[in-house]
Design a protein around this motif. Structure first.
Motif, PDB file in Angstrom:
ATOM      1  N   TYR A 113      42.272  25.328  39.070  1.00 27.22           N
ATOM      2  CA  TYR A 113      42.758  25.969  40.295  1.00 27.22           C
ATOM      3  C   TYR A 113      42.015  27.284  40.563  1.00 27.22           C
ATOM      4  CZ  TYR A 113      46.103  27.263  43.904  1.00 27.22           C
ATOM      5  OH  TYR A 113      46.685  27.626  45.098  1.00 27.22           O
ATOM      6  N   LYS A 114      41.207  27.715  39.596  1.00 31.91           N
ATOM      7  CA  LYS A 114      40.423  28.949  39.724  1.00 31.91           C
ATOM      8  C   LYS A 114      41.315  30.178  39.938  1.00 31.91           C
ATOM      9  CE  LYS A 114      36.014  26.965  41.426  1.00 31.91           C
ATOM     10  NZ  LYS A 114      36.355  25.575  41.006  1.00 31.91           N
ATOM     11  N   VAL A 115      42.352  30.313  39.072  1.00 29.00           N
ATOM     12  CA  VAL A 115      43.183  31.517  39.162  1.00 29.00           C
ATOM     13  C   VAL A 115      42.323  32.735  38.821  1.00 29.00           C
ATOM     14  CG1 VAL A 115      45.260  30.221  38.527  1.00 29.00           C
ATOM     15  CG2 VAL A 115      43.924  31.358  36.730  1.00 29.00           C
ATOM     16  N   ASP A 116      42.838  33.909  39.145  1.00 26.00           N
ATOM     17  CA  ASP A 116      42.066  35.132  38.845  1.00 26.00           C
ATOM     18  C   ASP A 116      42.187  35.526  37.372  1.00 26.00           C
ATOM     19  OD1 ASP A 116      41.189  35.954  41.581  1.00 26.00           O
ATOM     20  OD2 ASP A 116      43.355  35.918  41.927  1.00 26.00           O
ATOM     21  N   VAL A 117      43.391  35.372  36.828  1.00 26.16           N
ATOM     22  CA  VAL A 117      43.663  35.770  35.435  1.00 26.16           C
ATOM     23  C   VAL A 117      44.611  34.727  34.826  1.00 26.16           C
ATOM     24  CG1 VAL A 117      44.631  37.578  33.928  1.00 26.16           C
ATOM     25  CG2 VAL A 117      43.436  38.219  36.038  1.00 26.16           C
TER      26      VAL A 117
ATOM     27  N   SER B 264      48.370  35.726  49.703  1.00 29.41           N
ATOM     28  CA  SER B 264      47.550  35.022  48.713  1.00 29.41           C
ATOM     29  C   SER B 264      46.060  35.273  48.961  1.00 29.41           C
ATOM     30  CB  SER B 264      47.827  33.506  48.762  1.00 29.41           C
ATOM     31  OG  SER B 264      47.443  33.018  50.025  1.00 29.41           O
ATOM     32  N   GLU B 265      45.678  35.600  50.231  1.00 32.51           N
ATOM     33  CA  GLU B 265      44.259  35.918  50.426  1.00 32.51           C
ATOM     34  C   GLU B 265      43.908  37.208  49.711  1.00 32.51           C
ATOM     35  OE1 GLU B 265      45.355  33.216  53.234  1.00 32.51           O
ATOM     36  OE2 GLU B 265      45.221  35.093  54.360  1.00 32.51           O
ATOM     37  N   THR B 266      44.866  38.126  49.624  1.00 40.50           N
ATOM     38  CA  THR B 266      44.489  39.449  49.104  1.00 40.50           C
ATOM     39  C   THR B 266      44.951  39.593  47.657  1.00 40.50           C
ATOM     40  OG1 THR B 266      46.600  40.256  49.924  1.00 40.50           O
ATOM     41  CG2 THR B 266      44.688  40.502  51.377  1.00 40.50           C
ATOM     42  N   SER B 267      46.204  39.161  47.315  1.00 34.90           N
ATOM     43  CA  SER B 267      46.699  39.514  45.984  1.00 34.90           C
ATOM     44  C   SER B 267      46.240  38.498  44.953  1.00 34.90           C
ATOM     45  CB  SER B 267      48.215  39.607  46.012  1.00 34.90           C
ATOM     46  OG  SER B 267      48.739  38.346  46.317  1.00 34.90           O
ATOM     47  N   LEU B 268      46.439  38.904  43.731  1.00 33.55           N
ATOM     48  CA  LEU B 268      45.920  38.213  42.573  1.00 33.55           C
ATOM     49  C   LEU B 268      46.728  36.952  42.293  1.00 33.55           C
ATOM     50  CD1 LEU B 268      45.194  40.178  39.335  1.00 33.55           C
ATOM     51  CD2 LEU B 268      46.654  38.188  39.221  1.00 33.55           C
ATOM     52  N   ILE B 269      46.070  35.898  41.830  1.00 36.29           N
ATOM     53  CA  ILE B 269      46.785  34.709  41.343  1.00 36.29           C
ATOM     54  C   ILE B 269      46.713  34.704  39.818  1.00 36.29           C
ATOM     55  CG2 ILE B 269      46.930  32.206  41.341  1.00 36.29           C
ATOM     56  CD1 ILE B 269      45.629  32.164  44.069  1.00 36.29           C
TER      57      ILE B 269
ATOM     58  N   ALA C 149      46.594  42.718  34.403  1.00 40.65           N
ATOM     59  CA  ALA C 149      45.949  41.678  35.222  1.00 40.65           C
ATOM     60  C   ALA C 149      45.248  42.299  36.432  1.00 40.65           C
ATOM     61  CB  ALA C 149      46.993  40.664  35.681  1.00 40.65           C
ATOM     62  N   LEU C 150      45.900  43.266  37.061  1.00 39.45           N
ATOM     63  CA  LEU C 150      45.301  43.927  38.224  1.00 39.45           C
ATOM     64  C   LEU C 150      44.038  44.692  37.824  1.00 39.45           C
ATOM     65  CD1 LEU C 150      48.597  45.107  39.951  1.00 39.45           C
ATOM     66  CD2 LEU C 150      46.948  43.454  40.893  1.00 39.45           C
ATOM     67  N   LYS C 151      44.077  45.325  36.641  1.00 43.49           N
ATOM     68  CA  LYS C 151      42.886  46.044  36.157  1.00 43.49           C
ATOM     69  C   LYS C 151      41.741  45.063  35.917  1.00 43.49           C
ATOM     70  CE  LYS C 151      45.144  49.978  33.848  1.00 43.49           C
ATOM     71  NZ  LYS C 151      45.535  50.494  32.508  1.00 43.49           N
ATOM     72  N   LEU C 152      42.061  43.930  35.300  1.00 39.86           N
ATOM     73  CA  LEU C 152      41.023  42.924  35.012  1.00 39.86           C
ATOM     74  C   LEU C 152      40.398  42.414  36.303  1.00 39.86           C
ATOM     75  CD1 LEU C 152      42.828  40.978  32.161  1.00 39.86           C
ATOM     76  CD2 LEU C 152      40.704  42.289  31.916  1.00 39.86           C
ATOM     77  N   LYS C 153      41.252  42.165  37.321  1.00 41.12           N
ATOM     78  CA  LYS C 153      40.692  41.655  38.582  1.00 41.12           C
ATOM     79  C   LYS C 153      39.791  42.708  39.232  1.00 41.12           C
ATOM     80  CE  LYS C 153      41.421  39.428  42.965  1.00 41.12           C
ATOM     81  NZ  LYS C 153      42.312  38.969  44.028  1.00 41.12           N
ATOM     82  N   ALA C 154      40.153  44.002  39.021  1.00 40.94           N
ATOM     83  CA  ALA C 154      39.357  45.091  39.622  1.00 40.94           C
ATOM     84  C   ALA C 154      38.145  45.440  38.769  1.00 40.94           C
ATOM     85  CB  ALA C 154      40.245  46.320  39.791  1.00 40.94           C
TER      86      ALA C 154
END
Ligand code: GZL
Length: 332
Positions: A95-99, A37-42, A298-303
């Motif tokens: 909860y401040k999710v990433d996406v 959870s520290e590294t991957s996207l929520i 979602a991964l693209k958006l986080k990056a």
């Protein structure tokens, strides 16, 4: 301190504890181990409900793909209520999710909560269905079927079927999906446009079945009472309503697929099995397997990468024009 104040204090303490507990529960419901959870996207995902085999298949695919991509999934089922989706999105923001990703049950009423997500800097992916809004930039993209084309393919099948049977008039009853939802609006429009120039075609009535099996049966009972022998075709916006309607057709003494042409949409295993039996004539595919595209987006958006604004999966038509025994297992 008076009893009233003591009571209020006790209530506030309970509410605060409840809020902390719900946050810790959310932390516990994310997929994947803590160190990930520290590294991957929520990803916060608000799903409409469990109203159909399609929806259940869509949920299964979202969960499987989140696991596969190592994405921590906070999943909430709204049980067919828009207000539950709005509340879920607000929890994801808190909860401040990433996406955030969600399948909007209807097209209207999202501006406020999506503005809150935008102000919080959380990108939003639309999955399956669309929203209607005057505001720019509330969502990043839509990943879902081309429902208009599904309606067109259903209408084009009917024209071919009428030609093959040498019909000189075709009375149609339509059982629609959830009113004001994207699939309902576009499946209705695509079908109507496809048959518009064929003078044989006549839609007797369209009635809202809400994508539910039970409502499909109720609608069919009403339509049979109203139109009986005059019905040549049933155009149903999803398999669930079709499967609800079929026993009512048989109870009324008609052979579905023979006395009445049956056209359905989704392409789940149960409907395909009935197609193979000859009781449904055409099933337009609407794949629920959107999870891979959702996770990659979602991964693209986080990056911070650009994403496609619209991703339509390719879809087929299964019908009595083909060797239906060759249709592979559907997986939903
Ligand atoms: C279509 C989806 C629809 C399905 C129904 O993508 O929105 O919702 O056709 C489901 O089965 O209820």
């Amino acid at each position: 301190m008076g009893n009233h104040k003591k009571g209020l204090l006790k209530r506030y303490i309970c509410m605060a504890a409840g809020f902390v507990l719900s946050l810790s529960l959310f932390a516990g419901c994310t997929k994947g181990s803590n160190q990930e959870s520290e590294t991957s996207l929520i990803l916060g995902f608000s799903q409409i409900g469990s109203e159909s085999a399609w929806r259940i298949g869509n949920t299964k695919d979202i969960e499987e793909q989140a696991e596969k991509y190592g994405i921590n999934l906070m999943f909430e089922n709204a049980n067919q209520k828009q207000e539950n989706q709005i509340a879920a999105i607000r929890r994801f923001i808190a909860y401040k999710v990433d996406v955030i990703a969600f399948s909007p049950i209807v097209e209207d009423g999202w501006d406020n909560v999506l503005t809150e997500a935008k102000d919080a800097g959380i990108p939003v992916i639309l999955v399956d269905r669309d929203i209607s809004t005057e505001k720019e930039g509330l969502t990043t993209c839509l990943i879902g079927a081309d429902f208009y084309r599904e309606g067109v393919m259903a209408g084009e099948y009917l024209i071919r079927k009428a030609d093959a049977l040498g019909l000189d008039h075709v009375n149609i009853v339509e059982i629609t999906g959830t009113e004001n939802s994207t699939p309902m609006r576009q499946r209705q429009a695509g079908f109507a446009d496809a048959i518009a120039n064929d003078s044989r075609m006549n839609i007797l009535e369209s009635i809202d079945g809400d994508f539910l099996k039970s409502r499909g049966a109720e609608c069919m009972r009403y339509l049979l009472d109203e139109y009986g022998d005059d019905i040549d075709v049933i155009y149903s916006h999803n398999d669930e309503m079709t499967l609800g309607a079929l026993p009512e057709i048989e109870k009324a003494g008609y052979a579905p697929g023979k006395d009445i042409i049956i056209i359905s949409i989704d392409g789940g295993q149960e409907a395909i099995d009935v197609l193979k039996e000859g009781k449904i004539n055409c099933v337009v595919e609407c794949t629920p397997k959107l999870g891979k595209e959702v996770m990659e987006t979602a991964l693209k958006l986080k990056a911070g990468e650009a994403v496609e604004p619209l991703i339509h999966p390719s879809e087929l038509v299964f019908s009595d024009e083909m060797d239906t025994s060759k249709i592979p297992e559907r997986g939903y």
